[in-house]
Enzyme design. Structure first.
Site, short mmCIF file in Angstrom:
data_model
loop_
_atom_site.label_atom_id
_atom_site.label_comp_id
_atom_site.label_asym_id
_atom_site.label_seq_id
_atom_site.Cartn_x
_atom_site.Cartn_y
_atom_site.Cartn_z
N GLU A 1 0.82 -1.29 0.11
CA GLU A 1 -0.05 0.08 0.03
C GLU A 1 0.75 1.30 0.13
O GLU A 1 0.47 2.13 0.55
CB GLU A 1 -1.10 0.02 1.11
CG GLU A 1 -1.94 -1.09 0.88
CD GLU A 1 -3.55 -1.02 1.48
OE1 GLU A 1 -3.94 0.26 1.86
OE2 GLU A 1 -4.34 -2.01 1.56
N1 CAA Z 1 -6.14 11.86 -4.43
C1 CAA Z 1 -6.76 12.38 -5.71
N2 CAA Z 1 -5.99 12.73 -6.73
C2 CAA Z 1 -4.59 12.36 -6.65
C3 CAA Z 1 -3.83 11.83 -5.59
C4 CAA Z 1 -4.87 11.63 -4.30
N3 CAA Z 1 -4.39 11.14 -3.29
N4 CAA Z 1 -2.84 11.61 -5.71
C5 CAA Z 1 -2.17 12.02 -7.02
N5 CAA Z 1 -3.49 12.42 -7.42
C6 CAA Z 1 -3.82 12.92 -8.91
C7 CAA Z 1 -2.94 14.06 -9.25
O1 CAA Z 1 -3.70 15.28 -8.78
C8 CAA Z 1 -2.65 14.05 -10.74
O2 CAA Z 1 -3.91 14.52 -11.27
P1 CAA Z 1 -3.80 15.68 -12.28
O3 CAA Z 1 -2.94 15.49 -13.49
O4 CAA Z 1 -5.05 15.57 -13.04
O5 CAA Z 1 -3.37 16.99 -11.60
C9 CAA Z 1 -2.83 12.57 -10.93
O6 CAA Z 1 -3.24 11.89 -9.96
C10 CAA Z 1 -1.25 12.15 -11.05
O7 CAA Z 1 -0.53 12.25 -9.68
P2 CAA Z 1 0.88 12.54 -9.88
O8 CAA Z 1 1.58 13.16 -11.07
O9 CAA Z 1 1.32 12.74 -8.49
O10 CAA Z 1 1.15 10.77 -10.12
P3 CAA Z 1 2.52 9.99 -9.81
O11 CAA Z 1 2.77 9.23 -11.28
O12 CAA Z 1 3.83 10.89 -9.80
O13 CAA Z 1 2.27 9.04 -8.74
C11 CAA Z 1 2.29 8.24 -6.49
C12 CAA Z 1 1.98 9.41 -7.44
C13 CAA Z 1 1.92 8.97 -5.15
C14 CAA Z 1 3.97 8.10 -6.27
C15 CAA Z 1 1.41 7.12 -6.82
O14 CAA Z 1 2.01 6.66 -8.02
C16 CAA Z 1 1.60 6.06 -5.46
O15 CAA Z 1 1.03 6.15 -4.67
N6 CAA Z 1 2.28 4.60 -5.77
C17 CAA Z 1 2.50 3.90 -4.90
C18 CAA Z 1 1.19 2.75 -5.16
C19 CAA Z 1 0.99 1.88 -3.95
O16 CAA Z 1 0.48 2.34 -3.03
N7 CAA Z 1 0.67 0.66 -4.47
C20 CAA Z 1 0.06 -0.12 -3.35
C21 CAA Z 1 -0.74 -1.52 -4.11
S1 CAA Z 1 -2.08 -1.84 -3.67
C22 CAA Z 1 -1.62 -2.95 -2.16
O17 CAA Z 1 -0.56 -3.19 -1.91
C23 CAA Z 1 -2.99 -3.65 -1.67
C24 CAA Z 1 -3.05 -4.88 -1.00
O18 CAA Z 1 -2.95 -5.78 -1.32
C25 CAA Z 1 -2.18 -4.93 0.48
#
Ligand code: CAA
Length: 382
Positions: free
Chosen positions: A363
């Site tokens: 996550e």
């Molecule tokens: N809420 C709403 N919108 C959001 C947001 C949020 N929290 N975070 C980003 N966005 C939006 C941004 O505003 C942007 O939109 P616009 O272009 O329209 O403004 C868009 O999303 C892209 O945002 P970023 O450019 O910030 O995206 P990024 O590619 O740089 O990635 C990141 C951001 C935070 C690194 C994200 O990729 C991330 O969270 N990565 C980790 C993934 C993760 O947590 N995976 C877990 C897998 S699920 C799991 O583990 C479940 C299980 O089984 C236990």
């Protein structure tokens, strides 16, 4: 400011504690060793209302607040964090996402059985080449008129085998980048879905983790969640809540290890006295207690913000990063305090240490949480 939990929150914590200390503890070592899924416990916890805690009663959920959820997750994960992650994914990734963004028809058909725990949900975001970099999705869902055709591979899927409802994130239009990503509700038994073998994990061994392959899987048009192109934001919003669940799970792992370490330090004698009387041990316990208390505040604050309808994404990232890293340190110290006994299974702390590691990874790794927090600092949001 009020630091007291309500009577209802305390009752929910007590119910979770009772079940964990009375029932989950009994066969936890065997479940871990043999990687046995906790089927009986998940059924009972469903009957007790722990699978859809946050869902409104009109959708068959418990209608509880997120603070109660934190307290329950801590108690359950103190004893068995594999059960903790199954509950966390179902409650805060799958049910919450559906309740917030699903249509009424989707809630009636899919949310209700998930909230009752009649069905288990899984969240399929990660891929072999898209873990931390979640927007570089390779799984495709191509619009074919009355359905989407899904192809690709997801991996590290918690409850990949036991879940019957999947929420799958997939690319519908690569040219649009993250705005060409959608989220879909997919029947796990649909034709074209095949599962990889059970992952033989270091910790959280009794929750099932699989890769899932999609080969020309037909997904009904009405199973898309939200507006076209909303899938990436949907995943990010779901993860904001999910990270509170995992932070609380890490909190439980740490406080479970701490309680065992205190008990052992009061019983074990060395150099003529209980080892808690040696400063080397006493100061370790002191650091552990303070770290856990700080983490608990972060978890409860993130939950409280969510319950108040205020932004909580940064707070949940802080809670997850701090608590997961803290859980790794605290469980390592708990093993150290136990000495050789800490290194064998009967004393539980080695399992808690192995389990803690995963909370720093899934996550969103601790490093990803720091990206979320530091971007908010750069934007002047905090
Ligand atoms: N809420 C709403 N919108 C959001 C947001 C949020 N929290 N975070 C980003 N966005 C939006 C941004 O505003 C942007 O939109 P616009 O272009 O329209 O403004 C868009 O999303 C892209 O945002 P970023 O450019 O910030 O995206 P990024 O590619 O740089 O990635 C990141 C951001 C935070 C690194 C994200 O990729 C991330 O969270 N990565 C980790 C993934 C993760 O947590 N995976 C877990 C897998 S699920 C799991 O583990 C479940 C299980 O089984 C236990």
């Amino acid at each position: 400011m009020n630091f007291e939990f309500t009577e209802e929150q305390l009752m929910i914590r007590q119910a979770a504690r009772d079940y964990a200390q009375r029932e989950l503890i009994q066969d936890v070592i065997e479940r871990d060793e043999k990687a046995i899924y906790p089927t009986r416990h998940i059924h009972t916890l469903a009957e007790l209302g722990f699978l859809g805690m946050l869902v409104a009663p009109e959708y068959d959920g418990g209608g509880m607040d997120t603070v109660s959820y934190v307290l329950a997750m801590e108690e359950i994960s103190k004893v068995d964090s594999s059960v903790g992650v199954i509950l966390s994914v179902n409650n805060s990734l799958v049910c919450y996402g559906l309740e917030m963004y699903g249509t009424e028809a989707q809630k009636q058909e899919f949310l209700k059985p998930l909230a009752r725990g009649d069905k288990i949900g899984a969240f399929l975001l990660s891929e072999p080449g898209a873990g931390s970099d979640a927007s570089s999705q390779q799984t495709t869902a191509i619009d074919k008129g009355d359905h989407y055709l899904m192809n690709g591979v997801k991996n590290w899927i918690t409850s990949g085998h036991t879940a019957s409802i999947y929420i799958v994130i997939a690319q519908t239009d690569r040219a649009k980048g993250h705005r060409g990503i959608n989220a879909f509700i997919v029947d796990r038994y649909a034709e074209g879905i095949t599962l990889g073998p059970h992952e033989n994990k270091m910790g959280m061994r009794s929750s099932d983790t699989h890769s899932v392959q999609f080969t020309d899987v037909k997904v009904p048009k009405e199973n898309r969640i939200g507006e076209d192109g909303f899938g990436f934001k949907f995943a990010m919003k779901a993860l904001e809540g999910g990270r509170i669940g995992i932070a609380s799970q890490a909190l439980g792992i740490a406080s479970g290890a701490y309680e065992l370490a205190v008990k052992y330090a009061k019983e074990r004698k060395a150099f003529g006295t209980q080892i808690i009387n040696h400063q080397a041990i006493a100061f370790k316990l002191s650091d552990m207690a303070t770290q856990i208390e700080a983490a608990r505040f972060l978890c409860v604050k993130a939950a409280w913000l969510k319950d108040q309808g205020q932004p909580y994404g940064v707070a949940s990232a802080m809670a997850k990063q701090f608590t997961a890293d803290m859980a790794m340190q605290v469980t390592t110290e708990a093993v150290q305090i136990h000495g050789g006994y800490g290194y064998v299974k009967e004393y539980h702390v080695e399992r808690l240490m192995r389990d803690a590691k995963l909370t720093q990874i899934y996550e969103g790794t601790s490093e990803i949480q720091k990206i979320v927090i530091s971007r908010a600092i750069a934007k002047g949001d905090i």
